[in-house]
Design a protein around this motif. Structure first.
Motif, PDB file in Angstrom:
ATOM      1  N   VAL A  11      16.560   7.952  14.556  1.00 59.45           N
ATOM      2  CA  VAL A  11      16.405   9.075  15.514  1.00 59.45           C
ATOM      3  C   VAL A  11      17.519   8.905  16.430  1.00 59.45           C
ATOM      4  O   VAL A  11      17.710   7.816  17.154  1.00 59.45           O
ATOM      5  N   ARG A  12      18.153  10.050  17.025  1.00 55.85           N
ATOM      6  CA  ARG A  12      19.172   9.982  18.288  1.00 55.85           C
ATOM      7  C   ARG A  12      18.640  11.207  18.946  1.00 55.85           C
ATOM      8  O   ARG A  12      18.573  12.549  18.232  1.00 55.85           O
ATOM      9  N   LEU A  33      17.238  13.871  13.507  1.00 53.85           N
ATOM     10  CA  LEU A  33      16.288  12.795  12.469  1.00 53.85           C
ATOM     11  C   LEU A  33      17.245  12.856  11.356  1.00 53.85           C
ATOM     12  O   LEU A  33      17.450  13.671  10.759  1.00 53.85           O
ATOM     13  N   THR A  34      17.262  11.436  11.057  1.00 53.25           N
ATOM     14  CA  THR A  34      17.892  11.184   9.741  1.00 53.25           C
ATOM     15  C   THR A  34      16.789  10.431   8.646  1.00 53.25           C
ATOM     16  O   THR A  34      16.164   9.468   9.055  1.00 53.25           O
ATOM     17  N   TYR A  35      16.513  11.321   7.610  1.00 51.02           N
ATOM     18  CA  TYR A  35      15.276  10.876   7.032  1.00 51.02           C
ATOM     19  C   TYR A  35      15.488  11.081   5.442  1.00 51.02           C
ATOM     20  O   TYR A  35      15.879  12.112   4.913  1.00 51.02           O
ATOM     21  N   GLU A  70      18.288   6.297  21.026  1.00 46.60           N
ATOM     22  CA  GLU A  70      18.343   5.837  19.770  1.00 46.60           C
ATOM     23  C   GLU A  70      17.221   4.985  19.279  1.00 46.60           C
ATOM     24  O   GLU A  70      16.931   3.941  19.803  1.00 46.60           O
ATOM     25  N   GLY A  71      16.749   5.111  17.905  1.00 47.22           N
ATOM     26  CA  GLY A  71      15.790   4.188  17.403  1.00 47.22           C
ATOM     27  C   GLY A  71      15.436   4.664  16.196  1.00 47.22           C
ATOM     28  O   GLY A  71      15.972   5.465  15.355  1.00 47.22           O
ATOM     29  N   TRP A  72      14.036   4.260  15.710  1.00 45.20           N
ATOM     30  CA  TRP A  72      13.458   4.527  14.422  1.00 45.20           C
ATOM     31  C   TRP A  72      12.078   5.228  14.729  1.00 45.20           C
ATOM     32  O   TRP A  72      11.454   4.898  15.620  1.00 45.20           O
ATOM     33  N   ALA A  73      11.922   6.152  13.772  1.00 45.19           N
ATOM     34  CA  ALA A  73      10.367   6.646  13.647  1.00 45.19           C
ATOM     35  C   ALA A  73      10.015   6.210  12.298  1.00 45.19           C
ATOM     36  O   ALA A  73      10.528   6.111  11.292  1.00 45.19           O
ATOM     37  N   SER A  74       8.636   5.564  12.509  1.00 41.22           N
ATOM     38  CA  SER A  74       7.734   5.245  11.138  1.00 41.22           C
ATOM     39  C   SER A  74       6.664   5.878  10.954  1.00 41.22           C
ATOM     40  O   SER A  74       6.112   6.687  11.957  1.00 41.22           O
ATOM     41  N   GLY A  75       5.986   5.911   9.858  1.00 40.54           N
ATOM     42  CA  GLY A  75       4.819   6.408   9.414  1.00 40.54           C
ATOM     43  C   GLY A  75       5.227   8.016   8.908  1.00 40.54           C
ATOM     44  O   GLY A  75       4.159   8.921   9.067  1.00 40.54           O
ATOM     45  N   ILE A  76       6.350   8.352   8.676  1.00 43.58           N
ATOM     46  CA  ILE A  76       6.584   9.879   8.150  1.00 43.58           C
ATOM     47  C   ILE A  76       6.278   9.906   6.604  1.00 43.58           C
ATOM     48  O   ILE A  76       6.824   9.171   5.817  1.00 43.58           O
ATOM     49  N   ARG A  77       5.381  10.638   6.189  1.00 43.34           N
ATOM     50  CA  ARG A  77       5.096  10.964   4.916  1.00 43.34           C
ATOM     51  C   ARG A  77       5.697  12.106   4.493  1.00 43.34           C
ATOM     52  O   ARG A  77       6.420  12.259   3.213  1.00 43.34           O
ATOM     53  N   ASP A  78       6.162  13.197   5.271  1.00 44.63           N
ATOM     54  CA  ASP A  78       6.509  14.356   5.041  1.00 44.63           C
ATOM     55  C   ASP A  78       7.508  14.620   6.407  1.00 44.63           C
ATOM     56  O   ASP A  78       6.927  14.383   7.277  1.00 44.63           O
ATOM     57  N   VAL A  79       8.559  15.236   6.243  1.00 44.21           N
ATOM     58  CA  VAL A  79       9.514  15.432   7.519  1.00 44.21           C
ATOM     59  C   VAL A  79       8.701  16.315   8.497  1.00 44.21           C
ATOM     60  O   VAL A  79       9.095  16.329   9.639  1.00 44.21           O
ATOM     61  N   ARG A  80       7.704  17.303   8.092  1.00 45.20           N
ATOM     62  CA  ARG A  80       6.992  18.114   8.965  1.00 45.20           C
ATOM     63  C   ARG A  80       6.117  17.426   9.725  1.00 45.20           C
ATOM     64  O   ARG A  80       5.797  17.724  10.974  1.00 45.20           O
ATOM     65  N   ASP A  81       5.619  15.943   9.556  1.00 46.76           N
ATOM     66  CA  ASP A  81       4.984  15.087  10.175  1.00 46.76           C
ATOM     67  C   ASP A  81       5.566  14.771  11.479  1.00 46.76           C
ATOM     68  O   ASP A  81       5.152  14.417  12.543  1.00 46.76           O
ATOM     69  N   MET A  95       7.727   6.367  17.146  1.00 46.82           N
ATOM     70  CA  MET A  95       8.956   6.099  17.380  1.00 46.82           C
ATOM     71  C   MET A  95       9.165   5.262  18.679  1.00 46.82           C
ATOM     72  O   MET A  95       8.403   5.191  19.434  1.00 46.82           O
ATOM     73  N   VAL A  96       9.979   4.532  18.514  1.00 49.22           N
ATOM     74  CA  VAL A  96      10.592   3.493  19.278  1.00 49.22           C
ATOM     75  C   VAL A  96      12.088   3.588  19.706  1.00 49.22           C
ATOM     76  O   VAL A  96      13.030   3.530  18.627  1.00 49.22           O
ATOM     77  N   LEU A  97      12.376   4.135  20.887  1.00 46.67           N
ATOM     78  CA  LEU A  97      13.668   4.593  21.217  1.00 46.67           C
ATOM     79  C   LEU A  97      14.193   3.939  22.543  1.00 46.67           C
ATOM     80  O   LEU A  97      13.265   3.421  23.204  1.00 46.67           O
ATOM     81  N   GLN A  98      15.420   3.531  22.498  1.00 50.03           N
ATOM     82  CA  GLN A  98      16.104   2.850  23.590  1.00 50.03           C
ATOM     83  C   GLN A  98      17.515   3.276  23.816  1.00 50.03           C
ATOM     84  O   GLN A  98      18.070   3.835  22.731  1.00 50.03           O
ATOM     85  N   GLY A  99      18.039   3.216  24.879  1.00 48.92           N
ATOM     86  CA  GLY A  99      19.592   3.571  25.054  1.00 48.92           C
ATOM     87  C   GLY A  99      19.895   3.694  26.579  1.00 48.92           C
ATOM     88  O   GLY A  99      19.084   3.606  27.296  1.00 48.92           O
TER      89      GLY A  99
END
Length: 144
Positions: A31-32, A51-53, A79-90, A121-125
């Motif tokens: 995620v950015r 989101l790049t998924y 910028e960081g990561w998103a986890s727990g995505i089963r479908d992009v709509r989540d 999501m865990v983001l930092q910047g």
């Protein structure tokens, strides 16, 4: 005997493949996001991101509000990561976070967010501006 070994190997292979499926079902995404926010007691902000998924990019819009002690204005690129995505709509939905932070001209910000679909999501910047905050934040992400 050989038939039993082949059958056992086929069952083991199927079990390994089945066990790996849920992990793939919850792939992470990169995620950015760019956010601008301002406030005095009640803050608001917005921005956009990507989101790049699973090899594809999905643009999204962010709007948010914070309640608590908020004073100032900042702009940041997280910028960081998103986890727990089963479908992009989540990924779309309302995220909440409790936290605080500050910036004077420049600094580093970070946030840990979770939505009702189980996406974290865990983001930092870096961020620039003047801000002091200790609040409850809620942001809404909508895919474009």
């Amino acid at each position: 005997m050989l038939r039993s070994i082949i059958r056992l190997a086929a069952i083991a292979l199927f079990a390994v493949g089945t066990a790996a499926s849920p992990a793939f079902g919850q792939a992470g995404g990169h995620v950015r996001v760019k956010i601008v926010k301002a406030g005095l007691l009640v803050g608001g902000g917005g921005g956009d991101g990507v989101l790049t998924y699973r090899g594809r990019t999905y643009p999204f819009r962010v709007t948010g509000i914070s309640l608590g002690i908020t004073a100032g204005a900042t702009a940041g690129r997280l910028e960081g990561w998103a986890s727990g995505i089963r479908d992009v709509r989540d990924f779309a939905g309302t995220y909440s976070s409790v936290g605080g932070g500050g910036a004077l001209v420049g600094g580093v910000g970070g946030v840990h967010l979770r939505n009702d679909n189980g996406v974290v999501m865990v983001l930092q910047g870096p961020k620039a501006g003047v801000e002091f905050a200790a609040n409850l934040s809620q942001i809404t992400i909508s895919l474009r």
